[in-house]
Write a protein that holds these residues in place. Structure first.
Motif, PDB file in Angstrom:
ATOM      1  N   PRO A  97       0.835  -1.213   0.000  1.00 15.23           N
ATOM      2  CA  PRO A  97       0.000   0.000   0.000  1.00 15.23           C
ATOM      3  C   PRO A  97       0.863   1.253   0.000  1.00 15.23           C
ATOM      4  O   PRO A  97       2.054   1.229   0.343  1.00 15.23           O
ATOM      5  CB  PRO A  97      -0.807  -0.131   1.298  1.00 15.23           C
ATOM      6  N   ILE A  98       0.254   2.351  -0.379  1.00 13.65           N
ATOM      7  CA  ILE A  98       0.964   3.625  -0.447  1.00 13.65           C
ATOM      8  C   ILE A  98       1.594   3.955   0.902  1.00 13.65           C
ATOM      9  O   ILE A  98       0.996   3.743   1.955  1.00 13.65           O
ATOM     10  CB  ILE A  98       0.005   4.738  -0.897  1.00 13.65           C
ATOM     11  N   SER A  99       2.812   4.463   0.861  1.00  8.37           N
ATOM     12  CA  SER A  99       3.531   4.793   2.090  1.00  8.37           C
ATOM     13  C   SER A  99       3.025   6.115   2.667  1.00  8.37           C
ATOM     14  O   SER A  99       2.539   6.982   1.930  1.00  8.37           O
ATOM     15  CB  SER A  99       5.030   4.902   1.811  1.00  8.37           C
ATOM     16  N   PRO A 100       3.118   6.296   3.984  1.00  7.02           N
ATOM     17  CA  PRO A 100       2.683   7.560   4.582  1.00  7.02           C
ATOM     18  C   PRO A 100       3.447   8.767   4.034  1.00  7.02           C
ATOM     19  O   PRO A 100       2.858   9.833   3.848  1.00  7.02           O
ATOM     20  CB  PRO A 100       2.963   7.359   6.078  1.00  7.02           C
ATOM     21  N   GLU A 101       4.757   8.587   3.782  1.00  7.19           N
ATOM     22  CA  GLU A 101       5.554   9.711   3.306  1.00  7.19           C
ATOM     23  C   GLU A 101       5.055  10.213   1.960  1.00  7.19           C
ATOM     24  O   GLU A 101       4.872  11.426   1.752  1.00  7.19           O
ATOM     25  CB  GLU A 101       7.034   9.316   3.202  1.00  7.19           C
ATOM     26  N   LEU A 102       4.819   9.288   1.032  1.00  9.79           N
ATOM     27  CA  LEU A 102       4.357   9.683  -0.298  1.00  9.79           C
ATOM     28  C   LEU A 102       2.943  10.248  -0.229  1.00  9.79           C
ATOM     29  O   LEU A 102       2.617  11.225  -0.922  1.00  9.79           O
ATOM     30  CB  LEU A 102       4.409   8.476  -1.244  1.00  9.79           C
ATOM     31  N   LEU A 103       2.099   9.666   0.601  1.00  9.81           N
ATOM     32  CA  LEU A 103       0.725  10.155   0.727  1.00  9.81           C
ATOM     33  C   LEU A 103       0.699  11.561   1.311  1.00  9.81           C
ATOM     34  O   LEU A 103      -0.069  12.425   0.855  1.00  9.81           O
ATOM     35  CB  LEU A 103      -0.074   9.197   1.607  1.00  9.81           C
ATOM     36  N   ILE A 104       1.534  11.822   2.307  1.00 13.56           N
ATOM     37  CA  ILE A 104       1.587  13.157   2.910  1.00 13.56           C
ATOM     38  C   ILE A 104       2.069  14.184   1.893  1.00 13.56           C
ATOM     39  O   ILE A 104       1.526  15.297   1.808  1.00 13.56           O
ATOM     40  CB  ILE A 104       2.501  13.140   4.154  1.00 13.56           C
ATOM     41  N   ARG A 105       3.069  13.825   1.101  1.00 12.32           N
ATOM     42  CA  ARG A 105       3.554  14.749   0.069  1.00 12.32           C
ATOM     43  C   ARG A 105       2.454  15.072  -0.932  1.00 12.32           C
ATOM     44  O   ARG A 105       2.282  16.220  -1.344  1.00 12.32           O
ATOM     45  CB  ARG A 105       4.763  14.148  -0.648  1.00 12.32           C
ATOM     46  N   LEU A 106       1.691  14.057  -1.315  1.00  9.85           N
ATOM     47  CA  LEU A 106       0.604  14.275  -2.268  1.00  9.85           C
ATOM     48  C   LEU A 106      -0.475  15.174  -1.665  1.00  9.85           C
ATOM     49  O   LEU A 106      -0.950  16.121  -2.324  1.00  9.85           O
ATOM     50  CB  LEU A 106       0.008  12.927  -2.676  1.00  9.85           C
ATOM     51  N   ILE A 107      -0.854  14.908  -0.417  1.00  7.77           N
ATOM     52  CA  ILE A 107      -1.906  15.702   0.223  1.00  7.77           C
ATOM     53  C   ILE A 107      -1.462  17.155   0.384  1.00  7.77           C
ATOM     54  O   ILE A 107      -2.241  18.087   0.139  1.00  7.77           O
ATOM     55  CB  ILE A 107      -2.275  15.095   1.592  1.00  7.77           C
ATOM     56  N   ASN A 108      -0.222  17.383   0.772  1.00 10.30           N
ATOM     57  CA  ASN A 108       0.287  18.748   0.899  1.00 10.30           C
ATOM     58  C   ASN A 108       0.246  19.477  -0.432  1.00 10.30           C
ATOM     59  O   ASN A 108      -0.067  20.677  -0.497  1.00 10.30           O
ATOM     60  CB  ASN A 108       1.715  18.736   1.456  1.00 10.30           C
ATOM     61  N   GLU A 109       0.555  18.752  -1.509  1.00  6.67           N
ATOM     62  CA  GLU A 109       0.509  19.364  -2.841  1.00  6.67           C
ATOM     63  C   GLU A 109      -0.927  19.698  -3.241  1.00  6.67           C
ATOM     64  O   GLU A 109      -1.185  20.732  -3.860  1.00  6.67           O
ATOM     65  CB  GLU A 109       1.137  18.412  -3.863  1.00  6.67           C
ATOM     66  N   LEU A 110      -1.863  18.840  -2.875  1.00  2.00           N
ATOM     67  CA  LEU A 110      -3.263  19.105  -3.185  1.00  2.00           C
ATOM     68  C   LEU A 110      -3.756  20.352  -2.455  1.00  2.00           C
ATOM     69  O   LEU A 110      -4.447  21.199  -3.037  1.00  2.00           O
ATOM     70  CB  LEU A 110      -4.129  17.903  -2.792  1.00  2.00           C
ATOM     71  N   TYR A 111      -3.393  20.477  -1.184  1.00  2.00           N
ATOM     72  CA  TYR A 111      -3.793  21.667  -0.438  1.00  2.00           C
ATOM     73  C   TYR A 111      -3.109  22.917  -0.998  1.00  2.00           C
ATOM     74  O   TYR A 111      -3.699  24.007  -0.993  1.00  2.00           O
ATOM     75  CB  TYR A 111      -3.452  21.507   1.041  1.00  2.00           C
ATOM     76  N   ARG A 112      -1.886  22.758  -1.463  1.00  2.00           N
ATOM     77  CA  ARG A 112      -1.172  23.901  -2.039  1.00  2.00           C
ATOM     78  C   ARG A 112      -1.862  24.405  -3.295  1.00  2.00           C
ATOM     79  O   ARG A 112      -1.773  25.588  -3.623  1.00  2.00           O
ATOM     80  CB  ARG A 112       0.279  23.518  -2.330  1.00  2.00           C
ATOM     81  N   TYR A 113      -2.551  23.500  -3.980  1.00  2.68           N
ATOM     82  CA  TYR A 113      -3.294  23.886  -5.184  1.00  2.68           C
ATOM     83  C   TYR A 113      -4.791  24.000  -4.891  1.00  2.68           C
ATOM     84  O   TYR A 113      -5.624  23.614  -5.683  1.00  2.68           O
ATOM     85  CB  TYR A 113      -3.012  22.898  -6.313  1.00  2.68           C
ATOM     86  N   ASN A 114      -5.101  24.565  -3.721  1.00  5.59           N
ATOM     87  CA  ASN A 114      -6.445  25.040  -3.374  1.00  5.59           C
ATOM     88  C   ASN A 114      -7.484  23.939  -3.216  1.00  5.59           C
ATOM     89  O   ASN A 114      -8.665  24.148  -3.511  1.00  5.59           O
ATOM     90  CB  ASN A 114      -6.939  26.063  -4.410  1.00  5.59           C
ATOM     91  N   ALA A 115      -7.077  22.780  -2.747  1.00  8.99           N
ATOM     92  CA  ALA A 115      -8.070  21.759  -2.396  1.00  8.99           C
ATOM     93  C   ALA A 115      -8.840  22.219  -1.167  1.00  8.99           C
ATOM     94  O   ALA A 115      -8.246  22.615  -0.163  1.00  8.99           O
ATOM     95  CB  ALA A 115      -7.388  20.422  -2.133  1.00  8.99           C
ATOM     96  N   GLN A 116     -10.172  22.156  -1.245  1.00  9.80           N
ATOM     97  CA  GLN A 116     -11.018  22.592  -0.134  1.00  9.80           C
ATOM     98  C   GLN A 116     -11.366  21.442   0.805  1.00  9.80           C
ATOM     99  O   GLN A 116     -11.520  21.632   1.998  1.00  9.80           O
ATOM    100  CB  GLN A 116     -12.306  23.214  -0.686  1.00  9.80           C
ATOM    101  N   ALA A 117     -11.525  20.261   0.243  1.00  9.67           N
ATOM    102  CA  ALA A 117     -11.855  19.070   1.047  1.00  9.67           C
ATOM    103  C   ALA A 117     -11.256  17.853   0.359  1.00  9.67           C
ATOM    104  O   ALA A 117     -11.223  17.779  -0.870  1.00  9.67           O
ATOM    105  CB  ALA A 117     -13.358  18.918   1.207  1.00  9.67           C
ATOM    106  N   ILE A 118     -10.772  16.890   1.171  1.00  8.36           N
ATOM    107  CA  ILE A 118     -10.109  15.695   0.638  1.00  8.36           C
ATOM    108  C   ILE A 118     -10.618  14.475   1.380  1.00  8.36           C
ATOM    109  O   ILE A 118     -10.788  14.498   2.612  1.00  8.36           O
ATOM    110  CB  ILE A 118      -8.574  15.794   0.782  1.00  8.36           C
ATOM    111  N   GLU A 119     -10.845  13.408   0.633  1.00  8.95           N
ATOM    112  CA  GLU A 119     -11.275  12.134   1.208  1.00  8.95           C
ATOM    113  C   GLU A 119     -10.387  11.031   0.647  1.00  8.95           C
ATOM    114  O   GLU A 119     -10.240  10.903  -0.566  1.00  8.95           O
ATOM    115  CB  GLU A 119     -12.738  11.879   0.855  1.00  8.95           C
ATOM    116  N   ILE A 120      -9.786  10.235   1.538  1.00  5.99           N
ATOM    117  CA  ILE A 120      -8.875   9.159   1.135  1.00  5.99           C
ATOM    118  C   ILE A 120      -9.497   7.829   1.516  1.00  5.99           C
ATOM    119  O   ILE A 120      -9.642   7.527   2.700  1.00  5.99           O
ATOM    120  CB  ILE A 120      -7.503   9.305   1.817  1.00  5.99           C
ATOM    121  N   GLY A 121      -9.864   7.042   0.517  1.00 10.88           N
ATOM    122  CA  GLY A 121     -10.448   5.738   0.807  1.00 10.88           C
ATOM    123  C   GLY A 121     -11.650   5.805   1.726  1.00 10.88           C
ATOM    124  O   GLY A 121     -11.807   4.965   2.615  1.00 10.88           O
TER     125      GLY A 121
END
Length: 235
Positions: free
Chosen positions: A121-145
């Protein structure tokens, strides 16, 4: 001219040449450093401008709400108050939210799976980097699985498992729903992800990151089940 004078001239010439070389090197190197600094400053300025625009948008929304409260002609203040409360609940994750956005899907690389590669499964490090990038590009709400992220959400590694909101993310196939403020921002987010290095980073971990087309109707569930009561306790 004596040998002593030759020796003094040689020493002085060597010192002058060394000083000129040092001065030339000092003059040349800052150009490269300054260029790097300028690009870093431009990047920081761009990020600050984005934050500034976000703040202006928030101020405009709050000002509009205040003006409605102060409007003497507004004949239903209870409805406005309920709308304000519902908006705050949606931002906090208490209520579901729906709007324009993008869906990402993560799955094992089929060709690597056929050749017997170990898929994790996806590692926490890679997932955190992805989520931070999503918030940086104006994500208002995020749902993972199916797990919605809020201000107090945590993504961490516990005993080798990736945990989201204290629940394990064991499935190799993970869907991430992102809601943005507008369809245009969802389109920009999609293009940014496709042009970024994230697809390659996921492939290094034997996973494939699929970025789907933006949609006007992305739905993200609430974090808790809220039951509304129509009864009040009497003293």
């Amino acid at each position: 001219m004596t040998k002593k004078m030759y020796r003094n001239i040689t020493i002085i010439s060597f010192i002058i040449g060394f000083m000129l070389a040092v001065q030339y090197n000092t003059v040349q190197n800052p150009t490269e450093r300054n260029t790097v600094d300028i690009w870093e400053i431009r990047q920081q300025l761009s990020e600050e401008k984005e934050r500034h625009l976000d703040l202006l948008t928030t101020i405009a929304e709050v000002t509009e709400t205040v003006n409605k409260y102060e409007d003497a002609e507004f004949d239903n203040p209870e409805l406005l108050l309920q709308q304000t409360v519902d908006n705050l609940k949606a931002q906090a994750g208490i209520l579901p939210i729906k709007g324009p956005g993008v869906t990402l899907s993560i799955e094992p690389a089929a060709e690597l799976l056929q050749f017997g590669y170990e898929i994790k499964p996806i590692s926490p490090e890679l997932l955190i980097r992805l989520i931070n990038e999503l918030y940086r590009y104006n994500a208002q709400a995020i749902e993972i699985g199916g797990k919605r992220l809020t201000y107090n959400s945590a993504i961490r590694d516990i005993n080798g498992k990736t945990m989201v909101n204290s629940e394990p993310l064991d499935d190799l196939n993970v869907e991430i729903n992102i809601i943005t403020q507008s369809y245009d921002q969802a389109e920009k987010l999609k293009n940014h992800l496709l042009a970024s290095s994230f697809p390659e980073q996921f492939y290094i971990d034997n996973l494939v990151l699929n970025v789907h087309e933006p949609s006007e109707n992305i739905r993200i569930n609430s974090t808790v089940d809220v039951k509304k009561s129509n009864y009040l306790l009497e003293k």
